[in-house]
Design a protein around this motif. Structure first.
Motif, PDB file in Angstrom:
ATOM      1  N   THR A  32       0.859  -1.185   0.000  1.00  0.00           N
ATOM      2  CA  THR A  32       0.000   0.000   0.000  1.00  0.00           C
ATOM      3  C   THR A  32       0.893   1.233   0.000  1.00  0.00           C
ATOM      4  N   GLY A  33       0.300   2.394  -0.279  1.00  0.00           N
ATOM      5  CA  GLY A  33       1.062   3.643  -0.212  1.00  0.00           C
ATOM      6  C   GLY A  33       1.532   4.122  -1.567  1.00  0.00           C
ATOM      7  N   ASN A  34       1.952   5.380  -1.583  1.00  0.00           N
ATOM      8  CA  ASN A  34       2.386   6.012  -2.837  1.00  0.00           C
ATOM      9  C   ASN A  34       3.728   5.483  -3.322  1.00  0.00           C
ATOM     10  N   GLU A  35       4.598   5.141  -2.367  1.00  0.00           N
ATOM     11  CA  GLU A  35       5.938   4.682  -2.735  1.00  0.00           C
ATOM     12  C   GLU A  35       5.931   3.171  -2.913  1.00  0.00           C
ATOM     13  N   GLN A  36       6.544   2.701  -3.973  1.00  0.00           N
ATOM     14  CA  GLN A  36       6.660   1.260  -4.213  1.00  0.00           C
ATOM     15  C   GLN A  36       8.136   0.882  -4.306  1.00  0.00           C
ATOM     16  N   SER A  37       8.518  -0.142  -3.547  1.00  0.00           N
ATOM     17  CA  SER A  37       9.901  -0.630  -3.617  1.00  0.00           C
ATOM     18  C   SER A  37       9.920  -2.079  -3.161  1.00  0.00           C
ATOM     19  N   GLU A  38      10.988  -2.769  -3.528  1.00  0.00           N
ATOM     20  CA  GLU A  38      11.139  -4.173  -3.109  1.00  0.00           C
ATOM     21  C   GLU A  38      11.189  -4.263  -1.583  1.00  0.00           C
ATOM     22  N   GLU A  39      11.859  -3.296  -0.973  1.00  0.00           N
ATOM     23  CA  GLU A  39      11.989  -3.289   0.490  1.00  0.00           C
ATOM     24  C   GLU A  39      10.624  -3.177   1.176  1.00  0.00           C
ATOM     25  N   LEU A  40       9.788  -2.242   0.705  1.00  0.00           N
ATOM     26  CA  LEU A  40       8.462  -2.060   1.302  1.00  0.00           C
ATOM     27  C   LEU A  40       7.575  -3.282   1.082  1.00  0.00           C
ATOM     28  N   THR A  41       7.696  -3.901  -0.096  1.00  0.00           N
ATOM     29  CA  THR A  41       6.930  -5.125  -0.363  1.00  0.00           C
ATOM     30  C   THR A  41       7.382  -6.244   0.569  1.00  0.00           C
ATOM     31  N   ASN A  42       8.703  -6.346   0.785  1.00  0.00           N
ATOM     32  CA  ASN A  42       9.222  -7.372   1.702  1.00  0.00           C
ATOM     33  C   ASN A  42       8.699  -7.154   3.117  1.00  0.00           C
ATOM     34  N   TYR A  43       8.681  -5.893   3.553  1.00  0.00           N
ATOM     35  CA  TYR A  43       8.132  -5.573   4.883  1.00  0.00           C
ATOM     36  C   TYR A  43       6.661  -5.980   4.957  1.00  0.00           C
ATOM     37  N   SER A  44       5.930  -5.722   3.879  1.00  0.00           N
ATOM     38  CA  SER A  44       4.496  -6.057   3.846  1.00  0.00           C
ATOM     39  C   SER A  44       4.276  -7.562   3.953  1.00  0.00           C
ATOM     40  N   HIS A  45       5.123  -8.336   3.260  1.00  0.00           N
ATOM     41  CA  HIS A  45       5.026  -9.801   3.346  1.00  0.00           C
ATOM     42  C   HIS A  45       5.277 -10.267   4.783  1.00  0.00           C
TER      43      HIS A  45
END
Length: 208
Positions: A32-45
């Motif tokens: 979710t959120g305006n910023e997309q990155s592999e790091e943020l996706t990993n945190y989400s998982h």
């Protein structure tokens, strides 16, 4: 402020709806959120796994449940969150369990921070858009009565002390924080939120 709250509520989600949004985005390897990155996706998982575990293991004590059910008025907990936020993953399941335990005295609604910056900017922490932020609203009037977050006191102290000593909040600090949550089992959050609710609930309407 009421206008900002009303606008946010129009775009709010129930707890199950919020979980579904985060899960569906992860199927596309997005957060979710305006910023997309592999790091943020990993945190989400990682957060998805945490929340699944917490939903199974978290308990609200009989004493806390009883006091929540005994509230005189009806309330809304409007929570500002994002799927990548580690603190939100630890705390939203606690908020949800407490709302369920209240048997209708508290309704939980969740909004995404980046979609509701007008609301977020009314509840900054040290001038930052720290989440999660829980806004306590009188359901009858729509007025904000108090707010809580982004962390219980013990967790905040841990991060502040670490920053004082090391000058940064690094991966070690984040690991220490997650261990703190693991050992605390949501008890500090339950106690702090219950104290806030009881304080507010004893105030007569004309005093607000």
């Amino acid at each position: 402020m009421k206008a900002s709250i009303a606008k946010a509520l129009f775009k709010s989600y129930s707890y199950p709806e919020y979980r579904k949004i985060v899960t569906d985005l992860l199927l596309e390897e997005k957060s979710t959120g305006n910023e997309q990155s592999e790091e943020l996706t990993n945190y989400s998982h990682l957060n998805e796994t945490r929340m699944n575990r917490l939903e199974k293991t978290l308990k609200v004590s009989d004493e806390v449940s009883q006091k929540l059910k005994s509230l005189r008025k009806d309330y809304l907990w409007l929570v500002i969150s994002e799927g990548w936020c580690g603190d939100a993953a630890q705390l939203l399941p606690v908020f949800n369990k407490m709302a369920v335990a209240s048997e209708g005295k508290i309704e939980l609604k969740v909004v995404l921070r980046d979609e509701n910056l007008e609301l977020m900017d009314l509840f900054l922490t040290n001038k930052g858009r720290a989440i999660p932020k829980l806004i306590l609203i009188n359901r009858a009037t729509g007025g904000a009565l108090a707010h809580w977050g982004p962390r219980p006191k013990g967790a905040s102290d841990l991060i502040q002390n670490y920053k004082k000593e090391h000058g940064v909040v690094d991966e070690k600090a984040k690991t220490d924080l997650q261990l703190w949550y693991l050992h605390d089992k949501g008890i500090s959050t339950q106690n702090e939120l219950l104290d806030m609710m009881l304080d507010i609930d004893t105030v007569d309407d004309h005093e607000k």
